[in-house]
Design a protein around this motif. Structure first.
Motif, PDB file in Angstrom:
ATOM      1  N   ALA A 248      15.988  31.459  -1.787  1.00 49.97           N
ATOM      2  CA  ALA A 248      16.285  32.661  -2.575  1.00 49.97           C
ATOM      3  C   ALA A 248      17.215  32.261  -3.708  1.00 49.97           C
ATOM      4  O   ALA A 248      17.709  31.126  -3.772  1.00 49.97           O
ATOM      5  CB  ALA A 248      16.919  33.742  -1.705  1.00 49.97           C
ATOM      6  N   TRP A 249      17.499  33.188  -4.597  1.00 46.84           N
ATOM      7  CA  TRP A 249      18.176  32.877  -5.847  1.00 46.84           C
ATOM      8  C   TRP A 249      19.508  32.167  -5.677  1.00 46.84           C
ATOM      9  O   TRP A 249      19.878  31.306  -6.478  1.00 46.84           O
ATOM     10  CB  TRP A 249      18.382  34.155  -6.665  1.00 46.84           C
ATOM     11  N   TRP A 250      20.274  32.513  -4.628  1.00 53.32           N
ATOM     12  CA  TRP A 250      21.614  31.940  -4.488  1.00 53.32           C
ATOM     13  C   TRP A 250      21.573  30.457  -4.157  1.00 53.32           C
ATOM     14  O   TRP A 250      22.552  29.750  -4.328  1.00 53.32           O
ATOM     15  CB  TRP A 250      22.431  32.686  -3.428  1.00 53.32           C
TER      16      TRP A 250
ATOM     17  N   MET B 129       8.346  29.180  -0.547  1.00 52.03           N
ATOM     18  CA  MET B 129       8.325  30.634  -0.392  1.00 52.03           C
ATOM     19  C   MET B 129       9.672  31.238  -0.759  1.00 52.03           C
ATOM     20  O   MET B 129      10.726  30.721  -0.376  1.00 52.03           O
ATOM     21  CB  MET B 129       7.965  31.001   1.050  1.00 52.03           C
ATOM     22  N   LEU B 130       9.642  32.349  -1.482  1.00 50.87           N
ATOM     23  CA  LEU B 130      10.853  33.067  -1.856  1.00 50.87           C
ATOM     24  C   LEU B 130      11.056  34.256  -0.919  1.00 50.87           C
ATOM     25  O   LEU B 130      10.142  35.036  -0.671  1.00 50.87           O
ATOM     26  CB  LEU B 130      10.776  33.553  -3.304  1.00 50.87           C
ATOM     27  N   TYR B 131      12.278  34.393  -0.433  1.00 47.41           N
ATOM     28  CA  TYR B 131      12.633  35.404   0.565  1.00 47.41           C
ATOM     29  C   TYR B 131      12.761  36.789  -0.086  1.00 47.41           C
ATOM     30  O   TYR B 131      13.196  36.905  -1.228  1.00 47.41           O
ATOM     31  CB  TYR B 131      13.962  35.007   1.213  1.00 47.41           C
TER      32      TYR B 131
ATOM     33  N   GLN C  98      16.777  37.281 -10.890  1.00 49.06           N
ATOM     34  CA  GLN C  98      15.600  37.102 -10.053  1.00 49.06           C
ATOM     35  C   GLN C  98      14.409  36.533 -10.826  1.00 49.06           C
ATOM     36  O   GLN C  98      13.763  35.577 -10.373  1.00 49.06           O
ATOM     37  CB  GLN C  98      15.204  38.439  -9.406  1.00 49.06           C
ATOM     38  N   GLU C  99      14.099  37.111 -11.971  1.00 47.32           N
ATOM     39  CA  GLU C  99      12.918  36.653 -12.708  1.00 47.32           C
ATOM     40  C   GLU C  99      13.049  35.209 -13.198  1.00 47.32           C
ATOM     41  O   GLU C  99      12.080  34.439 -13.086  1.00 47.32           O
ATOM     42  CB  GLU C  99      12.626  37.618 -13.856  1.00 47.32           C
TER      43      GLU C  99
ATOM     44  N   GLY D 138      13.248  34.166   8.822  1.00 41.67           N
ATOM     45  CA  GLY D 138      14.374  34.732   8.093  1.00 41.67           C
ATOM     46  C   GLY D 138      15.309  33.671   7.592  1.00 41.67           C
ATOM     47  O   GLY D 138      15.208  32.521   7.881  1.00 41.67           O
ATOM     48  N   GLY D 139      16.179  34.056   6.841  1.00 44.46           N
ATOM     49  CA  GLY D 139      17.016  33.066   6.231  1.00 44.46           C
ATOM     50  C   GLY D 139      18.450  33.316   6.446  1.00 44.46           C
ATOM     51  O   GLY D 139      18.856  34.200   7.054  1.00 44.46           O
ATOM     52  N   ALA D 140      18.810  33.048   5.948  1.00 45.01           N
ATOM     53  CA  ALA D 140      19.967  32.911   5.573  1.00 45.01           C
ATOM     54  C   ALA D 140      21.091  32.979   5.481  1.00 45.01           C
ATOM     55  O   ALA D 140      21.313  32.509   6.090  1.00 45.01           O
ATOM     56  CB  ALA D 140      20.194  32.555   5.315  1.00 45.01           C
ATOM     57  N   PRO D 141      20.575  32.966   4.414  1.00 43.13           N
ATOM     58  CA  PRO D 141      21.129  32.680   3.967  1.00 43.13           C
ATOM     59  C   PRO D 141      21.781  32.708   4.521  1.00 43.13           C
ATOM     60  O   PRO D 141      21.849  33.126   4.643  1.00 43.13           O
ATOM     61  CB  PRO D 141      21.205  33.132   2.914  1.00 43.13           C
TER      62      PRO D 141
END
Length: 274
Positions: free
Chosen positions: A23-25, A152-154, A170-171, A271-274
């Motif tokens: 993901a973005w972070w 893959m993006l969460y 995000q974009e 799941g992530g995460a993050p």
């Protein structure tokens, strides 16, 4: 996932698919920031901890391994698992002097505003070259092992993404990840906004899905985006090359699992995460 024992021998030779969930972070970094010290808790075994202490002594990086293992040992104790979280104090206070519905709503809105501001600040640190290079190294490593590779993006909790964050954080991140997948010829699955979960499917931290949310999202993924994990076919995406499709065709097996974001996810629903 690491080669251990005989040189070049996979630790788990049955693995066929590798899904890098991010993901973005994960692409956020500012030059001069200290190392992220919570990764050893997810990635290290005892030997890695011992080697680190022998080389550098006990520091925040290696101490996190001990802290995470201690929490796993006492996972049933709220006194241990709540350390640094303050959930116990808040819960006890709410039981003795429960907040009104109006106060809870105000508390929620303040927390949401803080989270939205945090995401918008991602515009100042996103797509750092060192982080993008790290993602590429992981993908190339998996390709070199012959895995069928997916990037893959969460999904994001919808209410947390402002128009500014979507446009400036995000974009650009989605575009950089898609470009990376295309360049390496790996499958790209963007679930940032293309998913079936809503605000109610996320935990109060605005970040992780609830157990029910995981099940809901997993079923949707396996039906619409990650069905190849069930039928063995190397499903295609805009970024999947003929070589990548050929490598994964007809294979069946568990998904490569790894150590946190950016990291390998154990198939749909981890799941992530993050």
């Amino acid at each position: 996932l690491l080669d251990e024992g005989k040189p070049g021998a996979p630790k788990r030779p049955s693995l066929k698919h590798f899904v890098l969930l991010t993901a973005w972070w994960d692409a956020c970094w500012k030059d001069g920031d200290p190392p992220v010290f919570n990764l050893p808790s997810r990635a290290w075994a005892l030997g890695h901890f011992a080697a680190s202490v022998a080389d550098e002594g006990l520091n925040d990086h290696s101490r996190n391994y001990l802290q995470s293992r201690w929490q796993e040992l006492w996972h049933g104790s709220i006194l241990v698992s709540d350390r640094g979280q303050d959930r116990l104090i808040v819960g006890l206070r709410d039981r003795v002097l429960p907040l009104s519905a109006k106060a809870k709503a105000a508390q929620y809105e303040a927390k949401l505003a803080s989270w939205q501001e945090l995401m918008e600040r991602g515009a100042t640190c996103g797509n750092h070259p060192a982080e993008l290079a790290a993602a590429e190294r992981m993908l190339r490593w998996a390709q070199g092992r012959g895995y069928d590779v997916t990037l893959m993006l969460y999904p994001m909790m919808p209410v947390t993404v402002t128009a500014k964050a979507r446009r400036q954080v995000q974009e650009p991140f989605e575009a950089s990840m898609k470009a990376l997948a295309e360049r390496l010829g790996v499958r790209f699955v963007d679930a940032t906004f293309d998913h079936n979960v809503g605000d109610a499917d996320f935990q109060p931290d605005f970040d992780h899905l609830t157990p029910a949310g995981h099940r809901k999202f997993s079923e949707w993924l396996l039906e619409h985006r990650l069905g190849f994990l069930l039928d063995g076919a190397a499903a295609t995406s805009d970024a999947a090359s003929p070589e990548a499709r050929g490598r994964g065709a007809g294979r069946r097996g568990p998904t490569a699992q790894g150590a946190g974001r950016p990291g390998a996810a154990g198939g749909a629903g981890e799941g992530g995460a993050p």
